[in-house]
Motif scaffolding. Structure first.
Motif, short mmCIF file in Angstrom:
data_model
loop_
_atom_site.label_atom_id
_atom_site.label_comp_id
_atom_site.label_asym_id
_atom_site.label_seq_id
_atom_site.Cartn_x
_atom_site.Cartn_y
_atom_site.Cartn_z
N ILE A 141 0.90 -1.21 -0.10
CA ILE A 141 -0.12 0.07 -0.03
C ILE A 141 0.72 1.31 -0.01
O ILE A 141 0.60 2.41 -0.78
N GLY A 142 2.13 1.25 0.80
CA GLY A 142 2.95 2.28 0.82
C GLY A 142 3.41 2.51 -0.74
O GLY A 142 3.39 3.71 -0.99
N LYS A 143 3.86 1.70 -1.45
CA LYS A 143 4.30 1.78 -2.57
C LYS A 143 3.18 2.29 -3.67
O LYS A 143 3.64 3.23 -4.45
N ALA A 144 2.03 1.61 -3.59
CA ALA A 144 1.24 2.24 -4.60
C ALA A 144 0.68 3.58 -4.06
O ALA A 144 0.38 4.40 -5.16
N THR A 145 0.92 4.09 -3.01
CA THR A 145 0.51 5.42 -2.53
C THR A 145 1.69 6.38 -3.14
O THR A 145 1.50 7.36 -3.60
N ALA A 146 2.92 5.79 -2.75
CA ALA A 146 3.99 6.64 -3.47
C ALA A 146 4.12 6.73 -4.90
O ALA A 146 4.21 7.95 -5.44
N HIS A 147 3.41 5.86 -5.46
CA HIS A 147 3.42 6.12 -7.11
C HIS A 147 2.17 7.05 -7.52
O HIS A 147 2.39 7.94 -8.27
N ARG A 148 1.05 7.01 -6.65
CA ARG A 148 0.11 8.03 -6.82
C ARG A 148 0.31 9.36 -6.68
O ARG A 148 0.03 10.19 -7.17
N PHE A 149 0.96 9.50 -5.44
CA PHE A 149 1.48 11.01 -5.20
C PHE A 149 2.51 11.42 -6.04
O PHE A 149 2.70 12.70 -6.49
N ALA A 150 3.69 10.50 -6.49
CA ALA A 150 4.56 11.10 -7.32
C ALA A 150 3.98 11.42 -8.78
O ALA A 150 4.28 12.36 -9.29
N ALA A 151 3.27 10.65 -9.18
CA ALA A 151 2.22 10.87 -10.30
C ALA A 151 1.70 12.21 -10.42
O ALA A 151 1.53 12.80 -11.66
N ASN A 152 1.54 12.55 -9.34
CA ASN A 152 0.46 14.02 -9.25
C ASN A 152 1.83 15.11 -8.64
O ASN A 152 1.05 15.87 -8.00
N GLY A 153 2.74 14.70 -8.94
CA GLY A 153 3.84 15.71 -8.49
C GLY A 153 4.43 15.80 -6.98
O GLY A 153 5.30 17.00 -6.93
N ASP B 41 14.05 -0.48 -4.10
CA ASP B 41 13.52 -0.84 -5.29
C ASP B 41 12.61 0.09 -5.38
O ASP B 41 12.22 0.40 -6.81
N VAL B 42 11.70 0.36 -4.42
CA VAL B 42 10.48 1.47 -4.61
C VAL B 42 11.02 2.72 -5.26
O VAL B 42 10.54 3.28 -5.95
N ALA B 43 12.09 3.20 -4.63
CA ALA B 43 12.63 4.60 -4.78
C ALA B 43 13.06 4.57 -6.16
O ALA B 43 12.77 5.28 -7.00
N GLY B 44 13.73 3.17 -6.70
CA GLY B 44 14.19 3.31 -7.94
C GLY B 44 13.01 3.19 -9.04
O GLY B 44 12.94 4.09 -10.19
N GLU B 45 11.85 2.78 -8.53
CA GLU B 45 10.58 2.74 -9.61
C GLU B 45 9.93 4.11 -9.60
O GLU B 45 9.60 4.25 -10.80
N LEU B 46 10.32 4.92 -8.89
CA LEU B 46 9.97 6.26 -8.75
C LEU B 46 10.53 7.21 -9.48
O LEU B 46 10.15 8.64 -9.86
N LYS B 47 11.53 7.05 -10.04
CA LYS B 47 12.62 7.72 -10.71
C LYS B 47 12.14 8.29 -12.09
O LYS B 47 12.00 9.61 -12.42
N GLY B 48 11.15 7.56 -12.66
CA GLY B 48 10.35 8.11 -13.94
C GLY B 48 9.53 9.37 -13.84
O GLY B 48 9.16 9.95 -14.77
N TYR B 49 9.01 9.78 -12.65
CA TYR B 49 8.24 10.56 -12.21
C TYR B 49 8.96 12.03 -12.25
O TYR B 49 8.34 13.05 -12.07
N ASN B 50 10.42 12.23 -12.17
CA ASN B 50 11.21 13.20 -11.84
C ASN B 50 10.62 14.16 -10.65
O ASN B 50 10.49 15.30 -10.84
#
Ligand code: NAD
Length: 262
Positions: free
Chosen positions: A19-31, A46-55
């Protein structure tokens, strides 16, 4: 993705989990900038690595939420890196063993309370201080539908999640003068994910009158108990967090949002 969090920072405990990871993706996608806290440092990396694409800026802070000095260090580190924290998702948690009340192990009861209640308190207190000093913000405490209706064979977990809902109500009152909103979120059956697989297997193994001995049958029994007849997704939980943190929820505090499919 409706809400915009550009220029905001969210700190997520249990940031290496589902859930933490899904929420991180959601908030990163929204800036939003993302500060992850977790005990499991390799998974968090690993999760931090996945978030790189959101800049967006991302930080990881190894932290045991049951150790108040660890929590203090992580908050100091996050404030140093991001300048301020706007949102705290108090989400790290442990499901406990599955056992009948007359057989529930004492050491595990203590462990569940340490992580899900004392840990939630340490994070909440540190968050309250940071958000107060920053002039306001929002906190979401992760509860569970097990904190609304006690499920069989989950004594410590139910105790801990009922506590989280109570903590949320009091904190909402105490922190309202600082412009800090505090809400709880209560998912029921969410999957696929670690907790879903674990609970179907362990409920099957208890041998109670409530569930079959075959985990596959338990899955179906659990899904049949949901009015919408399906599991909730991790993204649907993250959507609830996004709503409670957002300006759309600006007059909502002390509330427990059930994300349960009915
Ligand atoms: P998960 O096991 O995937 O994630 C939990 C994370 O918390 C893990 O990364 C773990 O390392 C971390 N953690 C555990 N103890 C810690 C500690 N002492 N210090 C720091 N981090 C620690 O589980 P999840 O499904 O992502 O659950 C997240 C939260 O949601 C929990 O509070 C859980 O009780 C709650 N919840 C989950 C569900 C569900 O069906 N998945 C339903 C209702 C509530």
């Amino acid at each position: 993705a409706t809400y915009q969090f550009a220029g905001k920072t969210i700190l997520i405990t249990g940031g290496a989990g589902d859930i933490g990871k899904a929420t991180a993706h959601r908030f990163a996608a929204n800036g939003a900038a993302i500060a992850l806290l977790d005990l499991n440092e390799p998974k968090m990396a690993d999760v931090a690595g996945e978030l790189k694409g959101y800049n967006v800026p991302v930080g990881t802070f190894g932290c045991d939420v049951t150790a108040s000095d660890d929590v203090a260090k992580a908050f100091t580190g996050a404030v140093k890196q991001f300048g301020r924290i706007d949102y705290v998702f108090n989400n790290a948690g442990y499901q406990g063993v599955f056992a009948k009340t007359d057989e529930y192990p004492e050491d595990d009861f203590q462990k569940v309370i340490d992580i899900n209640v004392v840990g939630v308190f340490y994070i909440l207190k540190a968050a309250a201080q940071q958000l107060r000093d920053a002039g306001g913000g929002a906190i979401v405490n992760m509860a569970s539908y097990a904190g609304v209706v006690g499920p069989p064979n989950m004594l410590a977990y139910a105790a801990s999640k009922f506590a989280v809902i109570g903590i949320t109500q009091t904190a909402a009152k105490d922190l309202a003068p600082y412009g800090i909103r505090v809400n709880a979120l209560s998912p029921a059956l969410i999957g696929p994910g670690f907790m879903w697989t674990r609970q179907t297997e362990l409920q099957a193994a208890v041998g109670s009158q409530y569930f079959d001995a075959d985990p596959k049958v338990v899955e179906q029994q659990m899904i049949n108990s949901i009015p919408m007849r399906r599991l909730g997704s991790l993204e649907e939980v993250a959507n609830g967090v996004a709503f409670l943190m957002s300006e759309e929820a600006s007059y909502i505090t002390g509330f427990n949002l059930e994300v349960t499919g009915g």
